[in-house]
Design an enzyme around this catalytic site. Structure first.
Site, short mmCIF file in Angstrom:
data_model
loop_
_atom_site.label_atom_id
_atom_site.label_comp_id
_atom_site.label_asym_id
_atom_site.label_seq_id
_atom_site.Cartn_x
_atom_site.Cartn_y
_atom_site.Cartn_z
N LEU A 485 0.83 -1.21 0.00
CA LEU A 485 0.00 0.00 0.00
C LEU A 485 0.86 1.25 0.00
CD1 LEU A 485 -2.73 -0.92 2.67
CD2 LEU A 485 -2.94 -1.01 0.19
N CYS A 486 0.47 2.22 -0.83
CA CYS A 486 1.07 3.56 -0.79
C CYS A 486 -0.06 4.57 -0.81
CB CYS A 486 2.05 3.76 -1.94
SG CYS A 486 1.27 3.81 -3.56
N ALA A 487 0.24 5.84 -1.03
CA ALA A 487 -0.78 6.88 -0.92
C ALA A 487 -1.84 6.77 -2.00
CB ALA A 487 -0.14 8.27 -0.95
N TYR A 517 -3.82 3.27 -0.01
CA TYR A 517 -4.36 3.31 1.35
C TYR A 517 -5.69 4.05 1.35
CZ TYR A 517 -4.59 3.63 6.40
OH TYR A 517 -4.99 3.50 7.71
#
EC number: 2.7.1.207
Length: 582
Positions: A485-487, A517
């Site tokens: 997960l990243c932004a 995320y």
């Protein structure tokens, strides 16, 4: 300048806490879910009104036919966002509840939508109700409906206030009765609010809320307002905080309402004068990405003497042209670099001042069309404002002005790097480590390495802190699904791809996927391990409540460590294995 940046960084935990606020996150994620609707509807605006610039006008009948898809999608976006915001907020509240006693997000979505209709819809004489406030005019009311709905549901579910059914009753039937009390309470509360509004101010809640916030909308569109708003985007990014997580939820209702207002003004043959719109943010203030960096890679490539800077410029040109500016942000770097603090903050502000001058003084129409954020900045300006003459002038002028703003600071920085190169010194190691610790630099690093612009030593890729082992990949014997997960979901693909490639090469039963995320709640149950990229590592404690409840392993990474994992698939597999050995 270094002292100033150090002082600013002390406030980082406070701003990170704001960015993790569940209500702001619900607004942001609610809008993200509605983006496909907004993009789709904008296609019909282009088809309907762009021909006007070239002297062709559709008949009223044809205009009505072409605009029907817009009116039936964007025209009810407030209604839709009420549901998507409620769903996102429900997910956040469920993290705090026992896994056997969860809020039904489908029920909260329906209740929020029904409640929104009470607050925003007026009955019409022939039956049915008016849709005047179901679009962008109803966004603030959509948030109110969503927040009240989930808070009420949480009150009932947390205290187990429900109609208790025998154990023999199927769960789906029991859930129906469990939802009756909170749904009824929500409808009655919002209906009472509607009656109160009509009795006191003689209008529906949506209109009343608009009247209350109208001065704020006006102030936000003023010179001081646009300066603070778009300066904040760059400021937060510079010090290592995901700016959109803080700023966008606060201005979302204003930007989309202004976009629709501008469209109606154009339809009426009037001047579209609302400055703050999504297009203003994407193509003016952040032309080429946060910091208005469209011109910076070209300047690095053509106006510097340092070989390193020229290489970084060449590697960054194409992605930055499409708004993906991580290679130049983290490769130069621009962020957390005292030399670039002033241009990084003030270039977006100057851009927005010039744009406002064109709108207010030269009577250029502001943005009325929503375009994808990856549209090149100059093209976005021209298309988003309807191909007006002044839009071409503006696009060229902003490019020239940004070059002038960045040039003196670029020369200073180039002299520093050139001096280091001539002295055979390793350039900016301390600064680069600081950037890696504060940002998710994986995409930038991969692009720069591919282009030969990275200074990273090859030994780095084989020593990933404590994660390297040449004989441990075969110890993963059972199928393991990993979610990275990243932004936003785009850059997390680098680690997922590295894992998948290494798993195939070493015949290890690991499958990895990338995600953003905030959009992970519905899919995380299908994974055995979730890895947080540095950009979202501050959310570790929040998501840990979910992973602990579901029996999923959770790991977070730091900047330099993450970059090395994306380069070395074997080390990434070892990192995965270690999470199950801890």
């Amino acid at each position: 300048m270094n002292k100033l940046i150090a002082w600013i960084e002390k406030g980082k935990p406070f701003f990170e806490k704001i960015s993790r606020n569940i209500y702001l996150r619900a607004i942001r994620d609610g809008f993200i879910a509605a983006i496909p609707i907004i993009l789709f509807s904008s296609i019909f605006i282009l088809i309907t009104y762009v021909p006007n610039v070239f002297g062709f006008t559709w008949s009223k009948t044809m205009e009505g036919i072409l605009m029907k898809p817009y009116n039936y999608t964007m025209g009810i976006v407030g209604l839709l966002v009420a549901g998507t915001t409620a769903k996102s907020l429900t997910d956040s509240y469920n993290r705090k509840l026992d896994k056997t006693n969860q809020i039904n997000f489908i029920s909260t979505m329906m209740a929020a939508i029904c409640g929104f209709l009470f607050l925003a819809a007026d009955p019409v004489k022939d039956g049915g109700f008016s849709s005047a406030f179901m679009g962008t005019k109803g966004l603030l009311t959509a948030f109110i409906s969503a927040f009240i709905t989930v808070i009420v549901y949480n009150f009932f579910v947390k205290r187990n206030i429900t109609i208790k059914m025998p154990k023999e009753v199927p769960p789906n039937i029991s859930q129906v009765f469990k939802d009756i009390f909170p749904l009824s309470a929500v409808i009655l509360i919002l209906y009472a609010l509607d009656l109160l509004s009509r009795a006191i101010v003689h209008t529906n809640v949506a209109n009343a809320v608009l009247k209350v916030f109208e001065p704020l909308f006006t102030a936000a569109d003023g010179w001081i307002g646009v300066t603070l708003i778009f300066g904040a985007f760059a400021f937060f990014w510079f010090v290592g905080i995901h700016g959109p997580s803080i700023v966008e939820p606060a201005i979302a209702a204003i930007t989309y309402a202004n976009l629709e207002t501008n469209l109606h003004l154009i339809q009426a043959g009037e001047h579209a004068d609302k400055v703050i719109t999504p297009g203003t943010q994407m193509f003016v203030a952040t032309m080429g990405g946060t910091g208005a960096t469209l011109v910076v890679p070209f300047m690095f490539m053509w106006l510097t003497k340092s070989k390193r800077n020229k290489a970084i410029g060449r590697a960054s040109v194409v992605p930055t042209f499409f708004g993906v500016n991580e290679p130049i942000l983290f490769g130069a770097p621009l962020v957390l670099n005292p030399v670039f603090f002033i241009p990084f903050i003030f270039a977006p502000i100057v851009n927005i001042w010039i744009f406002k001058f064109f709108v207010d003084v030269l009577n250029m129409n502001s943005f009325s069309i929503f375009l994808p954020w990856t549209t090149p900045g100059p093209l976005g300006i021209v298309m988003g404002t309807g191909f007006a003459f002044w839009s071409f002038v503006l696009a060229i002028l902003l490019i020239v002005v940004d070059v002038i703003i960045y040039y003196p600071f670029l020369k200073v920085y180039d002299e520093q790097v050139l001096e280091e190169e001539l002295g055979n010194k390793e350039a900016n190691n301390e600064l680069k480590e600081k950037v890696s610790a504060n940002f998710d630099t994986k995409k930038a690093d991969a692009i720069l390495a591919t282009a030969g612009a990275s200074e990273a030593d090859t030994d780095d890729t084989s020593s990933v802190d404590e994660t390297t082992s040449t004989s441990s990949t075969d110890t993963i014997s059972e199928q393991t699904n990993v979610l990275v997960l990243c932004a936003g979901g785009g850059t997390s693909g680098l680690l997922a791809n590295a894992l998948n490639k290494a798993a195939e090469e070493y015949e290890v039963p690991v499958k990895a996927a990338a995600g953003g995320y905030g959009a992970h709640m519905d899919i995380m149950k299908d994974y055995q391990l979730i890895i947080l990229a540095p950009q979202v590592a501050s959310n570790f404690e929040d998501i840990k409540q979910d992973t602990d409840r579901l029996g999923i392993k959770l790991a977070k990474t730091e900047g330099a460590q993450y970059i090395k994992l994306t380069r070395d698939g074997e080390a990434a597999l070892e990192f995965v294995k270690q999470q199950f050995n801890n």
